[in-house]
Design an enzyme around this catalytic site. Structure first.
Site, mmCIF file in Angstrom:
data_model
loop_
_atom_site.group_PDB
_atom_site.id
_atom_site.type_symbol
_atom_site.label_atom_id
_atom_site.label_comp_id
_atom_site.label_asym_id
_atom_site.label_seq_id
_atom_site.Cartn_x
_atom_site.Cartn_y
_atom_site.Cartn_z
ATOM 1 N N GLU A 225 34.771 40.494 39.464
ATOM 2 C CA GLU A 225 35.927 40.910 40.268
ATOM 3 C C GLU A 225 36.803 41.909 39.524
ATOM 4 O O GLU A 225 37.460 42.757 40.138
ATOM 5 C CB GLU A 225 36.769 39.681 40.654
ATOM 6 C CG GLU A 225 36.752 39.436 42.147
ATOM 7 C CD GLU A 225 37.549 38.223 42.588
ATOM 8 O OE1 GLU A 225 37.094 37.585 43.534
ATOM 9 O OE2 GLU A 225 38.602 37.904 42.007
ATOM 10 N N HIS B 189 12.803 28.743 30.931
ATOM 11 C CA HIS B 189 11.638 28.376 31.738
ATOM 12 C C HIS B 189 11.806 28.825 33.181
ATOM 13 O O HIS B 189 11.140 28.311 34.077
ATOM 14 C CB HIS B 189 11.418 26.861 31.641
ATOM 15 C CG HIS B 189 11.261 26.415 30.225
ATOM 16 N ND1 HIS B 189 10.041 26.340 29.597
ATOM 17 C CD2 HIS B 189 12.185 26.087 29.290
ATOM 18 C CE1 HIS B 189 10.220 25.957 28.331
ATOM 19 N NE2 HIS B 189 11.513 25.801 28.125
ATOM 20 N N LYS C 55 38.326 38.590 54.088
ATOM 21 C CA LYS C 55 39.370 37.580 54.364
ATOM 22 C C LYS C 55 40.028 37.870 55.702
ATOM 23 O O LYS C 55 40.300 36.971 56.496
ATOM 24 C CB LYS C 55 40.447 37.616 53.268
ATOM 25 C CG LYS C 55 40.106 36.859 52.003
ATOM 26 C CD LYS C 55 41.370 36.754 51.140
ATOM 27 C CE LYS C 55 41.055 36.216 49.760
ATOM 28 N NZ LYS C 55 42.220 36.170 48.877
HETATM 29 O O1 PA5 Z 1 41.022 36.420 41.013
HETATM 30 C C1 PA5 Z 1 41.553 36.329 42.103
HETATM 31 O O2 PA5 Z 1 42.712 36.736 42.307
HETATM 32 C C2 PA5 Z 1 40.843 35.704 43.283
HETATM 33 O O3 PA5 Z 1 39.548 35.358 42.990
HETATM 34 C C3 PA5 Z 1 41.589 34.461 43.751
HETATM 35 O O4 PA5 Z 1 41.658 33.541 42.691
HETATM 36 C C4 PA5 Z 1 40.932 33.798 44.954
HETATM 37 O O5 PA5 Z 1 40.742 34.739 46.000
HETATM 38 C C5 PA5 Z 1 41.771 32.645 45.479
HETATM 39 O O6 PA5 Z 1 43.058 33.093 45.840
HETATM 40 P P1 PA5 Z 1 44.252 32.081 46.014
HETATM 41 O O7 PA5 Z 1 44.599 31.509 44.705
HETATM 42 O O8 PA5 Z 1 45.361 32.904 46.589
HETATM 43 O O9 PA5 Z 1 43.783 31.018 46.975
#
Ligand code: PA5
Length: 465
Positions: A290, A319, A433
């Site tokens: 990410e 393996h 989303k």
């Molecule tokens: O790194 C990030 O910001 C995302 O992966 C969030 O952690 C994830 O989308 C979850 O978001 P939230 O904490 O608002 O539920």
């Protein structure tokens, strides 16, 4: 520092110039690495990014510890509701300190157990709830945005489940971690008087393991969060040093960036040789994917960059995956995560069985075997000119884990600087989303409902040919 980075098998001296880094290439990039450090430091000092400050937040560490102390003995299960950065840190910490598979609760004889509900698979959620009793469950709902559909929906189910059994007392079994200023979760927490911890606005989900996001579940399940933060604090101090011979995160970032961009290694295999670090591999995959997978650089130029992270578990995946790693495309760099000393040795009985396939192992230990397997795999990959390096944690305890998590976060931030991208946003997950909100009928998402309808029409036409 009892974390070590061995870079030898990334070099041309070991794997040749086509795949390995030459002394000249490494030397030439030192200036850029030091500039990346300087530029990231400026942004942290300006308050743009906050994760480096987390291990020094004594007030937070104290408040979380006191909360855990106050609640101790009132539950046998801690149920985390969160997803992505709001779940993977808790998983990494629990897996490392208490044993693998926190969701299943297997292997750990220690209570309270940790259940992490980080998906909306209805069978997964209902089966997990069926193993818990409301009176003995402490629910920790974590969402930075306070609005993630997965976490909100599962929490709605758990809230009703707690209230049905406990009535007004249900609120005592809930802790919330969310942003202070935004989101409906914060509004609900205030209305219901849930104990609430806040996540600093300048700390993104995947960099939040050492905030209340990771610390609350850890403290409630008996992990020593002070030691965790001490290790992380020490790594933070090291990560600010403008000296590539001591700054492990910067050195690793420099070499990974070069291996990726000069030698075309577009896949990063995180290869822990320890089940205890398997949760950390899942956490790392999110961090690397990410943070570094981006459409544009900071100048707005389309770069579509990213190095695909893959988790592999040693020795298990020898393996399963190693055939591909040895003979498949030369597009991978491997980072072994080694443990210097395992807390348990796994002694193999001395008694001989009378068969060579067994007897050479008699009197040895599983610790020696897993180490030999790792060294053997590194040597085999090196012979095939596959770049690999090793990060060794002298042991798996809170201190080392805190230091290692912080090293990975700094390494990621530094690679982001070297690529000149924003490693801290995640625009790429937003569209999905929004489509979900539209499909579930949330107000204000009509445009996305229209876009989705158009997508379905195109799909219909494509199917008809
Ligand atoms: O790194 C990030 O910001 C995302 O992966 C969030 O952690 C994830 O989308 C979850 O978001 P939230 O904490 O608002 O539920």
């Amino acid at each position: 520092m009892s974390i070590h980075f061995d870079e030898a098998n990334l070099t041309s001296a070991m794997i040749g110039e086509a795949h390995g880094l030459t002394i000249g290439e490494v030397k030439k990039s030192e200036k850029a690495a030091l500039s990346a450090l300087e530029s990231f430091k400026k942004q942290v000092d300006a308050g743009t990014y906050g994760f480096p400050h987390l291990p020094f937040d004594k007030a937070m560490i104290k408040a979380v510890s006191e909360h855990a102390k106050a609640k101790a003995g009132s539950y046998d299960t801690v149920c985390v509701v969160g997803i992505g950065g709001s779940a993977l840190g808790a998983w990494a910490l629990s897996c490392a300190m208490r044993g693998p598979h926190p969701v299943q609760g297997a292997f750990s004889t220690k209570f309270p157990r940790l259940v992490i509900l980080d998906n909306v698979d209805p069978m997964f959620v209902e089966d997990a709830i069926a193993t818990m009793t409301p009176k003995k469950t402490h629910v920790v709902v974590i969402a930075k945005s306070g609005a993630t559909a997965e976490s909100v929906s599962v929490f709605m189910i758990l809230k009703a489940w707690l209230e049905k059994a406990l009535g007004k007392k249900a609120a005592a079994n809930v802790t919330v971690v969310t942003s202070e200023g935004t989101g409906d979760l914060k509004v609900l927490a205030t209305r219901e008087k849930y104990t609430t911890f806040h996540l600093p606005a300048n700390v993104g989900g995947r960099f939040s393991v050492l905030s209340a996001v990771g610390l609350v579940p850890a403290a409630l399940t008996g992990i020593d969060i002070k030691k965790l933060c001490q290790g992380a604090a020490e790594m933070t101090s090291l990560s600010w040093k403008a000296d590539l011979s001591v700054n492990l995160a910067l050195r690793a970032a420099q070499l990974h960036h070069l291996t990726w961009t000069l030698k075309g290694k577009t896949i990063q295999v995180a290869f822990p040789y320890s089940n205890r670090l398997w949760g950390t591999a899942a956490w790392f995959q999110q961090l690397w994917a990410e943070s570094l997978g981006k459409a544009k650089n900071r100048q707005g130029v389309v770069v579509n960059t990213g190095q695909t992270p893959v988790g592999a578990l040693g020795t298990t995946d020898q393996h399963s995956q190693v055939q591909l790693y040895m003979e498949g495309p030369a597009d991978k760099v491997f980072t072994f995560w080694a443990v210097g000393k395992f807390a348990k040795k796994g002694a193999i009985p001395k008694a001989k069985i009378g068969l060579e396939g067994f007897d050479y192992l008699a009197g040895q230990t599983l610790e020696k075997l897993i180490t030999a397997e790792r060294l053997a795999t590194a040597a085999a990959l090196t012979e095939q000119q596959r770049p690999n390096c090793t990060v060794t944690l002298d042991k798996v305890d809170e201190w080392h884990l805190g230091a290692f998590l912080q090293m990975m976060e700094f390494q990621t931030a530094f690679v982001g600087e070297l690529l000149d991208i924003n490693a801290f946003d995640q625009d790429g997950v937003e569209l999905g989303k929004k489509f979900t909100f539209a499909l579930m009928g949330r107000k204000g998402f009509d445009d996305y409902a229209d876009r989705f309808a158009e997508y379905e029409r195109r799909q219909f036409r494509a199917r008809k040919g």
